[in-house]
Design a protein around this motif. Sequence first.
Motif, PDB file in Angstrom:
ATOM      1  N   MET A   1       0.825  -1.201   0.000  1.00 41.80           N
ATOM      2  CA  MET A   1       0.000   0.000   0.000  1.00 41.80           C
ATOM      3  C   MET A   1       0.865   1.259   0.000  1.00 41.80           C
ATOM      4  O   MET A   1       0.512   2.250  -0.630  1.00 41.80           O
ATOM      5  CB  MET A   1      -0.920  -0.010   1.219  1.00 41.80           C
ATOM      6  CG  MET A   1      -1.971   1.057   1.172  1.00 41.80           C
ATOM      7  SD  MET A   1      -3.267   0.784   2.370  1.00 41.80           S
ATOM      8  CE  MET A   1      -2.991   2.138   3.449  1.00 41.80           C
ATOM      9  N   LEU A   2       1.990   1.224   0.688  1.00 38.88           N
ATOM     10  CA  LEU A   2       2.889   2.382   0.719  1.00 38.88           C
ATOM     11  C   LEU A   2       3.363   2.747  -0.679  1.00 38.88           C
ATOM     12  O   LEU A   2       3.479   3.928  -1.020  1.00 38.88           O
ATOM     13  CB  LEU A   2       4.078   2.097   1.634  1.00 38.88           C
ATOM     14  CG  LEU A   2       5.088   3.231   1.807  1.00 38.88           C
ATOM     15  CD1 LEU A   2       4.409   4.466   2.399  1.00 38.88           C
ATOM     16  CD2 LEU A   2       6.240   2.786   2.684  1.00 38.88           C
ATOM     17  N   PHE A   3       3.596   1.731  -1.511  1.00 42.33           N
ATOM     18  CA  PHE A   3       4.006   1.971  -2.899  1.00 42.33           C
ATOM     19  C   PHE A   3       2.956   2.799  -3.623  1.00 42.33           C
ATOM     20  O   PHE A   3       3.274   3.763  -4.321  1.00 42.33           O
ATOM     21  CB  PHE A   3       4.227   0.633  -3.615  1.00 42.33           C
ATOM     22  CG  PHE A   3       4.357   0.767  -5.099  1.00 42.33           C
ATOM     23  CD1 PHE A   3       5.532   1.219  -5.673  1.00 42.33           C
ATOM     24  CD2 PHE A   3       3.289   0.439  -5.937  1.00 42.33           C
ATOM     25  CE1 PHE A   3       5.650   1.342  -7.053  1.00 42.33           C
ATOM     26  CE2 PHE A   3       3.393   0.563  -7.308  1.00 42.33           C
ATOM     27  CZ  PHE A   3       4.580   1.012  -7.869  1.00 42.33           C
ATOM     28  N   TRP A   4       1.683   2.426  -3.455  1.00 44.03           N
ATOM     29  CA  TRP A   4       0.604   3.135  -4.146  1.00 44.03           C
ATOM     30  C   TRP A   4       0.433   4.545  -3.608  1.00 44.03           C
ATOM     31  O   TRP A   4       0.133   5.472  -4.374  1.00 44.03           O
ATOM     32  CB  TRP A   4      -0.693   2.335  -4.030  1.00 44.03           C
ATOM     33  CG  TRP A   4      -0.626   1.063  -4.792  1.00 44.03           C
ATOM     34  CD1 TRP A   4      -0.464  -0.193  -4.289  1.00 44.03           C
ATOM     35  CD2 TRP A   4      -0.673   0.924  -6.211  1.00 44.03           C
ATOM     36  NE1 TRP A   4      -0.415  -1.109  -5.306  1.00 44.03           N
ATOM     37  CE2 TRP A   4      -0.548  -0.458  -6.495  1.00 44.03           C
ATOM     38  CE3 TRP A   4      -0.822   1.818  -7.264  1.00 44.03           C
ATOM     39  CZ2 TRP A   4      -0.564  -0.947  -7.793  1.00 44.03           C
ATOM     40  CZ3 TRP A   4      -0.837   1.321  -8.558  1.00 44.03           C
ATOM     41  CH2 TRP A   4      -0.702  -0.041  -8.814  1.00 44.03           C
ATOM     42  N   ILE A   5       0.619   4.732  -2.325  1.00 45.20           N
ATOM     43  CA  ILE A   5       0.538   6.079  -1.750  1.00 45.20           C
ATOM     44  C   ILE A   5       1.630   6.965  -2.352  1.00 45.20           C
ATOM     45  O   ILE A   5       1.361   8.096  -2.768  1.00 45.20           O
ATOM     46  CB  ILE A   5       0.666   6.027  -0.211  1.00 45.20           C
ATOM     47  CG1 ILE A   5      -0.552   5.345   0.402  1.00 45.20           C
ATOM     48  CG2 ILE A   5       0.839   7.438   0.367  1.00 45.20           C
ATOM     49  CD1 ILE A   5      -0.443   5.072   1.885  1.00 45.20           C
ATOM     50  N   CYS A   6       2.854   6.441  -2.415  1.00 41.37           N
ATOM     51  CA  CYS A   6       3.965   7.225  -2.986  1.00 41.37           C
ATOM     52  C   CYS A   6       3.707   7.552  -4.451  1.00 41.37           C
ATOM     53  O   CYS A   6       3.936   8.681  -4.898  1.00 41.37           O
ATOM     54  CB  CYS A   6       5.281   6.465  -2.837  1.00 41.37           C
ATOM     55  SG  CYS A   6       5.809   6.295  -1.123  1.00 41.37           S
ATOM     56  N   CYS A   7       3.221   6.572  -5.203  1.00 41.87           N
ATOM     57  CA  CYS A   7       2.888   6.823  -6.612  1.00 41.87           C
ATOM     58  C   CYS A   7       1.796   7.887  -6.725  1.00 41.87           C
ATOM     59  O   CYS A   7       1.834   8.755  -7.602  1.00 41.87           O
ATOM     60  CB  CYS A   7       2.432   5.538  -7.295  1.00 41.87           C
ATOM     61  SG  CYS A   7       3.739   4.342  -7.553  1.00 41.87           S
ATOM     62  N   GLY A   8       0.807   7.833  -5.827  1.00 40.46           N
ATOM     63  CA  GLY A   8      -0.267   8.813  -5.839  1.00 40.46           C
ATOM     64  C   GLY A   8       0.213  10.209  -5.517  1.00 40.46           C
ATOM     65  O   GLY A   8      -0.231  11.189  -6.120  1.00 40.46           O
ATOM     66  N   VAL A   9       1.142  10.325  -4.562  1.00 35.00           N
ATOM     67  CA  VAL A   9       1.698  11.643  -4.229  1.00 35.00           C
ATOM     68  C   VAL A   9       2.410  12.229  -5.446  1.00 35.00           C
ATOM     69  O   VAL A   9       2.236  13.411  -5.782  1.00 35.00           O
ATOM     70  CB  VAL A   9       2.658  11.537  -3.025  1.00 35.00           C
ATOM     71  CG1 VAL A   9       3.473  12.806  -2.852  1.00 35.00           C
ATOM     72  CG2 VAL A   9       1.872  11.230  -1.748  1.00 35.00           C
ATOM     73  N   VAL A  10       3.190  11.408  -6.142  1.00 30.72           N
ATOM     74  CA  VAL A  10       3.891  11.877  -7.349  1.00 30.72           C
ATOM     75  C   VAL A  10       2.876  12.270  -8.429  1.00 30.72           C
ATOM     76  O   VAL A  10       2.991  13.328  -9.059  1.00 30.72           O
ATOM     77  CB  VAL A  10       4.860  10.797  -7.874  1.00 30.72           C
ATOM     78  CG1 VAL A  10       5.432  11.183  -9.232  1.00 30.72           C
ATOM     79  CG2 VAL A  10       5.979  10.560  -6.873  1.00 30.72           C
ATOM     80  N   ALA A  11       1.856  11.427  -8.632  1.00 30.59           N
ATOM     81  CA  ALA A  11       0.823  11.741  -9.626  1.00 30.59           C
ATOM     82  C   ALA A  11       0.065  13.001  -9.251  1.00 30.59           C
ATOM     83  O   ALA A  11      -0.290  13.811 -10.125  1.00 30.59           O
ATOM     84  CB  ALA A  11      -0.137  10.558  -9.767  1.00 30.59           C
ATOM     85  N   GLY A  12      -0.184  13.204  -7.958  1.00 28.22           N
ATOM     86  CA  GLY A  12      -0.867  14.414  -7.513  1.00 28.22           C
ATOM     87  C   GLY A  12      -0.038  15.660  -7.750  1.00 28.22           C
ATOM     88  O   GLY A  12      -0.559  16.698  -8.169  1.00 28.22           O
ATOM     89  N   CYS A  13       1.266  15.574  -7.509  1.00 30.99           N
ATOM     90  CA  CYS A  13       2.148  16.719  -7.781  1.00 30.99           C
ATOM     91  C   CYS A  13       2.169  17.026  -9.273  1.00 30.99           C
ATOM     92  O   CYS A  13       2.133  18.193  -9.678  1.00 30.99           O
ATOM     93  CB  CYS A  13       3.555  16.430  -7.270  1.00 30.99           C
ATOM     94  SG  CYS A  13       3.675  16.425  -5.470  1.00 30.99           S
ATOM     95  N   GLY A  14       2.201  15.970 -10.089  1.00 30.85           N
ATOM     96  CA  GLY A  14       2.143  16.177 -11.538  1.00 30.85           C
ATOM     97  C   GLY A  14       0.829  16.806 -11.953  1.00 30.85           C
ATOM     98  O   GLY A  14       0.789  17.680 -12.831  1.00 30.85           O
ATOM     99  N   GLY A  15      -0.254  16.375 -11.331  1.00 32.55           N
ATOM    100  CA  GLY A  15      -1.559  16.962 -11.624  1.00 32.55           C
ATOM    101  C   GLY A  15      -1.624  18.428 -11.257  1.00 32.55           C
ATOM    102  O   GLY A  15      -2.215  19.237 -11.981  1.00 32.55           O
TER     103      GLY A  15
END
Length: 196
Positions: free
Chosen positions: A1-15
């Motif tokens: 789950m931590l992997f997905w959270i980190c990916c989401g944070v990066v995707a959110g910054c890109g957004g």
Amino acid sequence: MLFWICCGVVAGCGGRLLLRALRRGVHVPWPWCAAAVGLAWGVVGARIEAGMPWWWAGVPLGLGWLAVLLAACDLRAARLPDALTLPAYPATIALLVPVALHEPRASTTAAGGLVLFAGTYLAVRLIAPHAMGPGDVKLAGPLGALVGAVSLQAVLGAMVAAAALTLVATTSRRAGAVPHGPAMLLPSWLVTLVWP
């Protein structure tokens, strides 16, 4: 789950960077996008780890990302920009291709959901233009297709939930228009999260 959270944070910054780069850019504080997408993707990641099929996982991930960006736009600038709602149509098709390959009926119900959600919102817009913005109508198509891939009953449920959330927000707000986009996006994302 931590992997997905980190990916989401990066995707959110890109957004967030994408929102700033729009022709009529929307300035959103970075924690809004980063934390919200990180949380959404973390929840989806937990569902993936619990057995959500890979061919469906892209739907709540993609919709979660889009939902955060559009909700931020609607809350900050009171609009749902075409630069996000219109590309959502081909993105929806791309997300639903693997779904249709594994669940053939999903393509039919997705098309029905698009017609039902967008058609209802278009009718409201034509009858009472002050009650429904054009961005809401444009967004209803992709949401209807994604939720429709679950079932047409899910589309009706998402529409009723969106209307109820908007009504609650309207009664609790003293003045000004209430953005309807977040009320459409949240129940739609939740439906895609819990199915299959």
